[in-house]
Design a protein around this motif. Sequence first.
Motif, PDB file in Angstrom:
ATOM      1  N   SER A   1     -22.010  15.391 -60.896  1.00  0.00           N
ATOM      2  CA  SER A   1     -23.055  15.817 -61.832  1.00  0.00           C
ATOM      3  C   SER A   1     -24.073  16.659 -61.074  1.00  0.00           C
ATOM      4  N   LEU A   2     -24.556  17.704 -61.719  1.00  0.00           N
ATOM      5  CA  LEU A   2     -25.603  18.539 -61.131  1.00  0.00           C
ATOM      6  C   LEU A   2     -26.940  18.302 -61.824  1.00  0.00           C
ATOM      7  N   ASP A   3     -26.939  17.394 -62.817  1.00  0.00           N
ATOM      8  CA  ASP A   3     -28.160  17.159 -63.590  1.00  0.00           C
ATOM      9  C   ASP A   3     -28.497  15.667 -63.681  1.00  0.00           C
ATOM     10  N   GLY A   4     -28.264  14.967 -62.572  1.00  0.00           N
ATOM     11  CA  GLY A   4     -28.691  13.573 -62.491  1.00  0.00           C
ATOM     12  C   GLY A   4     -27.912  12.615 -63.379  1.00  0.00           C
ATOM     13  N   GLY A   5     -26.690  12.972 -63.707  1.00  0.00           N
ATOM     14  CA  GLY A   5     -25.823  12.036 -64.407  1.00  0.00           C
ATOM     15  C   GLY A   5     -25.690  12.254 -65.910  1.00  0.00           C
ATOM     16  N   ARG A   6     -26.280  13.337 -66.423  1.00  0.00           N
ATOM     17  CA  ARG A   6     -26.113  13.618 -67.861  1.00  0.00           C
ATOM     18  C   ARG A   6     -24.739  14.197 -68.145  1.00  0.00           C
ATOM     19  N   ASN A   7     -24.376  15.198 -67.350  1.00  0.00           N
ATOM     20  CA  ASN A   7     -23.074  15.839 -67.516  1.00  0.00           C
ATOM     21  C   ASN A   7     -22.250  15.697 -66.236  1.00  0.00           C
ATOM     22  N   TRP A   8     -20.973  15.471 -66.399  1.00  0.00           N
ATOM     23  CA  TRP A   8     -20.089  15.274 -65.245  1.00  0.00           C
ATOM     24  C   TRP A   8     -18.914  16.246 -65.306  1.00  0.00           C
ATOM     25  N   THR A   9     -18.538  16.754 -64.148  1.00  0.00           N
ATOM     26  CA  THR A   9     -17.369  17.626 -64.021  1.00  0.00           C
ATOM     27  C   THR A   9     -16.431  17.007 -62.995  1.00  0.00           C
ATOM     28  N   THR A  10     -15.159  16.987 -63.284  1.00  0.00           N
ATOM     29  CA  THR A  10     -14.206  16.425 -62.316  1.00  0.00           C
ATOM     30  C   THR A  10     -14.020  17.409 -61.154  1.00  0.00           C
ATOM     31  N   ALA A  11     -14.210  16.894 -59.947  1.00  0.00           N
ATOM     32  CA  ALA A  11     -14.090  17.729 -58.750  1.00  0.00           C
ATOM     33  C   ALA A  11     -12.624  17.870 -58.359  1.00  0.00           C
ATOM     34  N   ARG A  12     -12.362  18.854 -57.493  1.00  0.00           N
ATOM     35  CA  ARG A  12     -11.022  19.047 -56.916  1.00  0.00           C
ATOM     36  C   ARG A  12     -10.863  18.135 -55.721  1.00  0.00           C
ATOM     37  N   ILE A  13      -9.884  17.224 -55.748  1.00  0.00           N
ATOM     38  CA  ILE A  13      -9.543  16.467 -54.536  1.00  0.00           C
ATOM     39  C   ILE A  13      -8.651  17.362 -53.696  1.00  0.00           C
ATOM     40  N   GLU A  14      -9.026  17.580 -52.426  1.00  0.00           N
ATOM     41  CA  GLU A  14      -8.348  18.603 -51.631  1.00  0.00           C
ATOM     42  C   GLU A  14      -7.906  18.043 -50.280  1.00  0.00           C
ATOM     43  N   GLY A  15      -6.630  18.235 -49.997  1.00  0.00           N
ATOM     44  CA  GLY A  15      -6.045  17.645 -48.796  1.00  0.00           C
ATOM     45  C   GLY A  15      -5.468  16.297 -49.179  1.00  0.00           C
ATOM     46  N   PRO A  16      -4.856  15.630 -48.197  1.00  0.00           N
ATOM     47  CA  PRO A  16      -4.184  14.371 -48.520  1.00  0.00           C
ATOM     48  C   PRO A  16      -5.158  13.308 -49.043  1.00  0.00           C
ATOM     49  N   ALA A  17      -4.769  12.622 -50.100  1.00  0.00           N
ATOM     50  CA  ALA A  17      -5.529  11.474 -50.616  1.00  0.00           C
ATOM     51  C   ALA A  17      -4.708  10.238 -50.290  1.00  0.00           C
ATOM     52  N   MET A  18      -5.014   9.627 -49.154  1.00  0.00           N
ATOM     53  CA  MET A  18      -4.228   8.495 -48.653  1.00  0.00           C
ATOM     54  C   MET A  18      -4.948   7.202 -48.964  1.00  0.00           C
ATOM     55  N   PRO A  19      -4.195   6.088 -49.127  1.00  0.00           N
ATOM     56  CA  PRO A  19      -4.847   4.815 -49.458  1.00  0.00           C
ATOM     57  C   PRO A  19      -5.808   4.372 -48.363  1.00  0.00           C
ATOM     58  N   MET A  20      -7.004   3.929 -48.768  1.00  0.00           N
ATOM     59  CA  MET A  20      -8.015   3.420 -47.841  1.00  0.00           C
ATOM     60  C   MET A  20      -8.374   4.458 -46.780  1.00  0.00           C
ATOM     61  N   ALA A  21      -8.328   5.721 -47.180  1.00  0.00           N
ATOM     62  CA  ALA A  21      -8.724   6.808 -46.272  1.00  0.00           C
ATOM     63  C   ALA A  21      -9.751   7.692 -46.967  1.00  0.00           C
ATOM     64  N   MET A  22     -10.570   8.335 -46.163  1.00  0.00           N
ATOM     65  CA  MET A  22     -11.574   9.246 -46.670  1.00  0.00           C
ATOM     66  C   MET A  22     -10.874  10.422 -47.337  1.00  0.00           C
ATOM     67  N   THR A  23     -11.369  10.789 -48.518  1.00  0.00           N
ATOM     68  CA  THR A  23     -10.746  11.835 -49.316  1.00  0.00           C
ATOM     69  C   THR A  23     -11.794  12.922 -49.547  1.00  0.00           C
ATOM     70  N   ARG A  24     -11.401  14.175 -49.405  1.00  0.00           N
ATOM     71  CA  ARG A  24     -12.358  15.281 -49.553  1.00  0.00           C
ATOM     72  C   ARG A  24     -12.314  15.815 -50.981  1.00  0.00           C
ATOM     73  N   PHE A  25     -13.474  16.098 -51.542  1.00  0.00           N
ATOM     74  CA  PHE A  25     -13.503  16.776 -52.851  1.00  0.00           C
ATOM     75  C   PHE A  25     -14.436  17.971 -52.793  1.00  0.00           C
ATOM     76  N   TYR A  26     -14.130  18.941 -53.654  1.00  0.00           N
ATOM     77  CA  TYR A  26     -14.930  20.165 -53.754  1.00  0.00           C
ATOM     78  C   TYR A  26     -15.233  20.454 -55.219  1.00  0.00           C
ATOM     79  N   LEU A  27     -16.381  21.089 -55.438  1.00  0.00           N
ATOM     80  CA  LEU A  27     -16.673  21.685 -56.743  1.00  0.00           C
ATOM     81  C   LEU A  27     -17.227  23.079 -56.478  1.00  0.00           C
ATOM     82  N   ASP A  28     -16.480  24.093 -56.932  1.00  0.00           N
ATOM     83  CA  ASP A  28     -16.973  25.470 -56.829  1.00  0.00           C
ATOM     84  C   ASP A  28     -17.945  25.680 -57.983  1.00  0.00           C
TER      85      ASP A  28
END
Lengths: 437, 437
Positions: free
Chosen positions: B350-377
């Motif tokens: 959210s860019l407005d304190g939780g009123r509106n939400w956009t699903t981010a891009r999960i980028e790179g491996p999403a492994m169990p119990m591992a840190m996962t990177r996300f991006y929003l352009d």
Amino acid sequence: MSQIHEPGKGRGGEAGTASLSRRRFLSAAGIGAGVAAAAPLSAVAARAAAPDPNIVPVPDWTKTLGVGVNNNPYGVPSKFEKDVVRREVEWLTASRESSVSFTPLYALDGVITPNGLCFVRHHGGEAEIDPDKYRFMIHGLVDKPLVFTLDDIKRMPGRVNRAYFLECAANSGMEWRGAQLNGCQFTHGMIHNVFYTGVPLRAFLDAAGVKTSAKWVLAEGADASVMTRSIPLHKALDDCLVAFAMNGEALRPEQGYPVRLVVPGWEGNMWVKWLRRLEVGDQPWAQREETAKYTDLLADGRSRRYTFIMDAKSVVTSPSPQAPLKHKGPNVLSGIAWSGRGTIKRVDVSLDGGRNWTTARIEGPAMPMAMTRFYLDFDWDGRELLVQSRAMDETGYVQPSKAELRKVRGENSIYHNNGIQTWLVHGNGETENVEVG
Amino acid sequence: MSQIHEPGKGRGGEAGTASLSRRRFLSAAGIGAGVAAAAPLSAVAARAAAPDPNIVPVPDWTKTLGVGVNNNPYGVPSKFEKDVVRREVEWLTASRESSVSFTPLYALDGVITPNGLCFVRHHGGEAEIDPDKYRFMIHGLVDKPLVFTLDDIKRMPGRVNRAYFLECAANSGMEWRGAQLNGCQFTHGMIHNVFYTGVPLRAFLDAAGVKTSAKWVLAEGADASVMTRSIPLHKALDDCLVAFAMNGEALRPEQGYPVRLVVPGWEGNMWVKWLRRLEVGDQPWAQREETAKYTDLLADGRSRRYTFIMDAKSVVTSPSPQAPLKHKGPNVLSGIAWSGRGTIKRVDVSLDGGRNWTTARIEGPAMPMAMTRFYLDFDWDGRELLVQSRAMDETGYVQPSKAELRKVRGENSIYHNNGIQTWLVHGNGETENVEVG
């Protein structure tokens, strides 16, 4: 493949000590364990149940307050690992500005190469670039030439994270005529495997607008060698990256800080460091590093040119000359495999010079065009071994023997030697680089 | 989400310069491109087609021979990255031997934390262990107590490579009562994500033979704090590792060299460093670090104990107080998400304190119990933003707001704060830690 039921049993001095400690410990701990089981397991009882310190002494490091946090704000390896470093081969090059240092593969494990140990190949030394002054330009057969700051690159939509191996085309090049160098650091150490963060090169080409006549791009580095390589447009549009981070942090200076090109699966020389410009054209440029160098001279005097892809290859990193066998009984053979054509599907290991093969365990992620780890758990009875590994990729391609390679390519080549490597393990565990068959 | 067609256009001084350079470059390169298209693209012509050096000058670093290879046999970051280091919060602890230094998350990207930047939490300083003298013992409710050397551990069959996040239970603990610390390095920097190489703990338990009455194990460190934590046997037999390498090389001293326990998804304190012994018992030991510390004091005065699992959590690392927005127009929001219960399935921003939400891009491996990177352009028009991220894991669990957490847990807690973080981005791009809702 037997379970270790008798750890510490070996021929080495240390292991002998361990074995002795263990036997003493077994009888002492037998009592301790009885006490622990009978008494309530409160915190106090737990202390009481701890092994008798006269048998397995509390180590010195437990008795001393250690160094506090942030002794090194940027951490460094243990002093006991001081020999695990990139190394040069003194006689190999005339100057250190155009030279190479090799990844200590024999001491590494897993699938990632730590940034500090990634091999280095320079052609004009390491450019020291102020990131605020860095510029990347794209021009040639485009609608609109563009110049990007580092911030601009980081603001491009479509940022990705991908792990890829980077192998110098000359890796194992010195082995064409037989076993030369005694250690996988030197025979195979011009490779590393890194997670890159960057933007697909396609995004920049799209922004500039590639003209329909375009078929190639030229990537140029900002170092003193002005490294320039021609890359087919289809590859540039497919999976190349303009990368600014490696393994989570900014690119290292010797790897092209602040920006390098990533050309997955293709020879390392094309991964232009300190990336300064990309020119779009309609044919390759025939630059020095793709004519006088990085071509494959055949037996009949002709040269293969633009041989970009690094074919499937593997090497056993332990045991190897720098990582001899130290114990009879259970051992773990460890190695790496990779292919510029996709994912490694299988690795076979031979302990008898290629007569019998066993399929190894691929362990950890097997990602396309990334270094893949394999293991073989085996028992060693002290016999001589001829250790080999043979990689297969998703295209069905099988890593060839050196003899098969020479049959096709002669002995003039320097580049693209992906032949099967052999290590001879002697009865005392010492290991050397040999050639068989 | 618009394509950058006008790179270099921004409000900053540098960007302004870039924009000027670009405009000059466009007219000059227009000519250059014409020449390149008409003339044969030989090496010479390629040089001729290069941008006019009076417009985009050849940089100084191209004119100077750089430093040769292996200036640093173990490489270090660029001098321009000298501020990207682990940092302490001076007032937080009384001594550096029992303290913490934080990962500079704001400056990192991708999915791996470089070893030199992994946060450090010591309770009795850093044990300096000679690997030849290192011993690991397993005893208690077992058929056969055993002692292992480091070599023995490396000879165990079944070695694996796995990436896991390690988060201190106290991460974000200072934020329970509202926004305190201005930077994700300090609010969320007690986490790192590393590829471990090690042997399943189960193999050691199997070798020793666990008695049927066993239900718990106690892991003890060899440092001066003699860190001891109780772990349920089912976890020990499931996915715990006895690890000796991180991100490809030997464990770092501050991370437990030569051997640490890996307890995937569970609080970092349990990942005992400098692992000395494992005792098998039939109930938890109620040690100091699981009674006086690492429990969650509720509003009614009762404490939650043995709250091992780190629930789903996320944070935006850029923009953040240490990584302000510098340009209007296209920008990339970057963040990390993780869950101790499995794989991250979705991250909303959210860019407005939780009123509106956009699903981010999960980028790179999403492994169990591992840190996962996300991006929003996203495009920034200079308006104030209230930036938040909300992680969801494979169990369907959704990261709660801080208000929701406090409703259940009160405000006495230090540990297990996985509430949603808010950054306020001002119109000038400066960013601060705030609380909303």
